[in-house]
Design an enzyme around this catalytic site. Structure first.
Site, PDB file in Angstrom:
ATOM      1  N   HIS A 163      37.250  33.823 -33.580  1.00 27.24           N
ATOM      2  CA  HIS A 163      36.862  32.438 -33.273  1.00 27.24           C
ATOM      3  C   HIS A 163      36.271  32.304 -31.861  1.00 27.24           C
ATOM      4  CE1 HIS A 163      38.694  31.420 -37.027  1.00 27.24           C
ATOM      5  NE2 HIS A 163      39.812  31.995 -36.647  1.00 27.24           N
ATOM      6  N   SER A 201      42.613  29.421 -39.777  1.00 30.36           N
ATOM      7  CA  SER A 201      41.736  30.592 -39.706  1.00 30.36           C
ATOM      8  C   SER A 201      41.447  31.110 -41.113  1.00 30.36           C
ATOM      9  CB  SER A 201      42.363  31.656 -38.806  1.00 30.36           C
ATOM     10  OG  SER A 201      41.459  32.703 -38.565  1.00 30.36           O
TER      11      SER A 201
END
Length: 313
Positions: free
Chosen positions: A190, A86
């Site tokens: 996400h 991430s």
């Protein structure tokens, strides 16, 4: 072969940067970065409470700064590959030379603010599912309207959606899932909920000074190695609204011949996954400066220090 990895949001804990400030030059670097991005990294890394550093706009720059600070403390090394989970991808991008440290911190500041604004539109969150077969878990999540936002491998999937959807998931776990654990994040990262942040990042990326990576760079979008800085930055932009495939990153580490893995501060999450998914790969997590000695020993063992590399030429 050594892989250097950087963790994502949720790895931060109150006061985790405190011991790192004792390293020579660390406080000055953090102060300069704080001035550059308009965020007091020293305060948030040493004195702020859990709720304050859970704020997306704070947590993300804090994690990148911690990763860069701890990686620098390792000295001049030559890992075989870098990757990040991430927001940790921005740390990896700076380490690979695609962005300068200052540019990476400016970009992650924009990312954190944009994602915080996107998260404020709808109350959303993320939960880790421990155990379960993906072939069973994924259809169950789809039935509940939830996205498998992080496919981490080693039997772990992180689901993201509205708080109502996540509550339904906890009440109705997929078969084989032992626990559903809410994460210390402030949004459904996400997923499509983050789409408003993508345009902001695309605009910000247009002014970046980008170079091609000096180290093999493994993208968490699909586990592939990426050879150009332009493509890496394009992936960073789109990454915020697309799932993280850390399972595929670990498969690539194996294919590249990884024998060792060091996770920069605040380490622990990715080394934990590696211990389960990458048997035989030695790991060190940089949780505090006390872990630097073990990391340096592992670097020496793999022959990835700059001195070792120079001697081999």
């Amino acid at each position: 072969m050594l892989v250097l990895v950087a963790p994502g949001q949720g790895a931060q804990t109150p006061g985790f940067l405190t011991p790192w400030l004792d390293l020579p030059g660390a406080a000055d670097r953090l102060a300069a970065w704080s001035d550059a991005i308009g965020l007091d990294l020293v305060h948030y890394g040493t004195q702020a409470d859990a709720d304050a550093i859970r704020d997306t706009s704070v947590a993300q720059p804090l994690l990148v700064a911690a990763g860069l600070l701890s990686a620098a403390a390792l000295g001049d090394i030559n890992p075989g590959a870098v990757a990040g989970h991430s927001v940790g991808e921005i740390t990896a991008t700076a380490y690979a030379g695609v962005l300068s440290e200052e540019a990476a911190l400016g970009f992650v500041r924009t990312r954190g603010l944009g994602m915080a604004r996107a998260a404020a539109i709808t109350e959303t969150g993320m939960s880790a599912l421990l155990g379960g077969d993906p072939e069973v878990v994924f259809p169950h999540l789809e039935k509940l309207g939830i996205t498998p936002a992080n496919v981490n491998g080693a039997g772990q999937v992180v689901a993201a959606g509205t708080l109502e959807q996540l509550a339904a998931l906890e009440a109705d776990k997929p078969e084989g899932v032992r626990r559903v654990v809410p994460l210390k994040v402030a949004g459904a990262f996400h997923t499509h909920h983050m789409a408003p942040a993508v345009d902001e990042l695309r605009e910000a990326s247009a002014s970046l000074d980008i170079a091609d990576p000096k180290i093999t760079y493994v993208s968490n979008a699909d586990g592939r190695t990426v050879a150009t800085g332009a493509e890496i930055v394009a992936r960073l932009v789109n990454q915020v609204s697309n799932p993280v495939r850390w399972d595929l990153c670990m498969e690539t580490f194996q294919e590249l011949g990884a024998t060792a893995l060091i996770e920069v501060c605040p380490g622990g999450t990715l080394t934990g996954l590696a211990k389960r998914a990458l048997p035989g790969v030695k790991t060190v997590a940089l949780k505090s400066p006390d872990d630097l000695e073990a990391a340096r020993a592992l670097i020496a063992e793999t022959g990835t220090s700059a001195a070792a590399a120079a001697g081999a030429e």
